[in-house]
Write an enzyme that holds these catalytic residues in place. Structure first.
Site, PDB file in Angstrom:
ATOM      1  N   GLU A 187      26.382  55.148 -19.880  1.00 16.55           N
ATOM      2  CA  GLU A 187      26.124  55.551 -21.260  1.00 16.55           C
ATOM      3  C   GLU A 187      26.009  57.071 -21.365  1.00 16.55           C
ATOM      4  O   GLU A 187      25.821  57.756 -20.345  1.00 16.55           O
ATOM      5  CB  GLU A 187      24.811  54.897 -21.731  1.00 16.55           C
TER       6      GLU A 187
ATOM      7  N   ASP B 243      30.744  46.092 -13.580  1.00 18.05           N
ATOM      8  CA  ASP B 243      29.360  45.949 -14.040  1.00 18.05           C
ATOM      9  C   ASP B 243      28.991  44.497 -14.330  1.00 18.05           C
ATOM     10  O   ASP B 243      29.852  43.608 -14.343  1.00 18.05           O
ATOM     11  CB  ASP B 243      29.118  46.820 -15.289  1.00 18.05           C
TER      12      ASP B 243
ATOM     13  N   HIS C 284      31.518  55.530 -23.213  1.00 22.35           N
ATOM     14  CA  HIS C 284      31.118  55.085 -21.861  1.00 22.35           C
ATOM     15  C   HIS C 284      32.282  54.463 -21.097  1.00 22.35           C
ATOM     16  O   HIS C 284      33.180  53.869 -21.676  1.00 22.35           O
ATOM     17  CB  HIS C 284      29.905  54.144 -21.892  1.00 22.35           C
TER      18      HIS C 284
HETATM   19  P1  PGA Z   1      35.489  46.315 -25.400  1.00 24.11           P
HETATM   20  O1  PGA Z   1      34.447  47.118 -24.524  1.00 24.11           O
HETATM   21  O2  PGA Z   1      36.733  46.222 -24.575  1.00 24.11           O
HETATM   22  O3  PGA Z   1      34.869  44.985 -25.645  1.00 24.11           O
HETATM   23  O4  PGA Z   1      35.719  47.117 -26.645  1.00 24.11           O
HETATM   24  C1  PGA Z   1      34.872  48.267 -23.882  1.00 24.11           C
HETATM   25  C2  PGA Z   1      33.754  48.876 -23.062  1.00 24.11           C
HETATM   26  O5  PGA Z   1      32.598  48.802 -23.492  1.00 24.11           O
HETATM   27  O6  PGA Z   1      34.042  49.427 -22.002  1.00 24.11           O
END
Ligand code: PGA
Length: 258
Positions: A143, A67, A138
């Site tokens: 989401e 993404d 997610h």
């Molecule tokens: P993070 O994010 O590794 O910064 O906790 C994980 C995600 O949103 O997939």
């Protein structure tokens, strides 16, 4: 689905790096799906170390990132282009043209998303996908309420994600509202998947993904439908798993399994 619980974040990252290295040893021109965020940082550090000290070779590897924020130029310090360059690509011998990341600044998102999906197919599909998980369950920026059959597209971020990611920006108002993200359906086509999660903040999301119903309210739960997914977690992230004792028992018995 395999759940491997680790005592420390560093151990979890080393396991993940071993899985990646094994995939590259098996297939030097493997296609990797890559994630950003705090979670995979230790994995990337370990891969950089393995490249430097053990000659882990990325010269034939192709990568597709999950993404990118819409509206952030690739030079923006919070863009995932910048993240990947700084934390992995510039430290290993991967050809730049083999690294694909969704564009956050294209003038035709629909066409770009179709091209990205097409490009993954043309490269033979993703052999190993690395995932993190959001505190709302997610994967990538799929989401809650995302279709479990979704493909690469624009998503509006959930308030929870904006708040979670505000720590990387000066304020929550600066977090982009939209992202371009691979879909759940895109992710499920990877041949092998590892999901990394550490910290208590991820415990509910991990429990929902591993033991909850398959539901769009926790898009990681769709991984239950995938035949080769491994959850690599630390103890706090595993703390709400009802079958935790069983997963640990399995790990001790696997070595002698017929
Ligand atoms: P993070 O994010 O590794 O910064 O906790 C994980 C995600 O949103 O997939």
């Amino acid at each position: 689905m395999e759940v491997i619980v680790h005592d420390a974040y560093e151990d979890m990252c080393k396991t993940a790096a071993r899985v990646v290295a094994k995939a590259l040893n098996r297939k030097p021109n493997a296609v990797l799906g890559l994630a950003t965020g705090s979670t995979p940082l230790g994995l990337y550090q370990e891969l950089v170390r393995m490249h430097r000290d053990e000659g882990l070779d990325f010269s034939q590897v192709t990568t597709f990132n999950l993404d990118e924020y819409v509206g952030l130029d690739r030079t923006h310090p919070q863009s995932y282009h910048y993240f990947m360059r700084e934390n992995l690509f510039k430290h290993i011998n991967i050809p730049k043209q083999n690294t694909y990341i969704p564009s956050g600044t294209t003038d035709n998102y629909e066409a770009f998303c179709q091209w990205y999906e097409q490009r993954i197919k043309e490269c033979g599909g993703i052999d190993l996908q690395v995932l993190g998980i959001g505190s709302d369950g997610h994967i990538a920026f799929n989401e809650p309420s995302s279709s479990l059959g979704s493909r690469t597209r624009i998503k509006t971020l959930a308030k929870q994600t904006i708040d979670d990611n505000a720590r990387f920006f000066d304020s929550a108002e600066e977090v982009p509202i939209y992202a371009i993200t691979m879909g759940v359906g895109t992710i499920l086509e990877a041949r092998e998947i590892i999901l990394l999660a550490n910290g208590e903040k991820k415990a509910d999301a991990v429990a929902g993904a591993v033991e909850g119903p398959v539901a769009c309210m926790n898009t990681a739960s769709a991984l239950q439908l995938h035949p080769r997914t491994m959850f690599l977690v630390d103890r706090p992230a595993a703390s709400k798993l009802k079958m935790l004792d069983y997963y640990e028992w399995v790990q001790t018995k696997m070595v002698n399994a017929p």
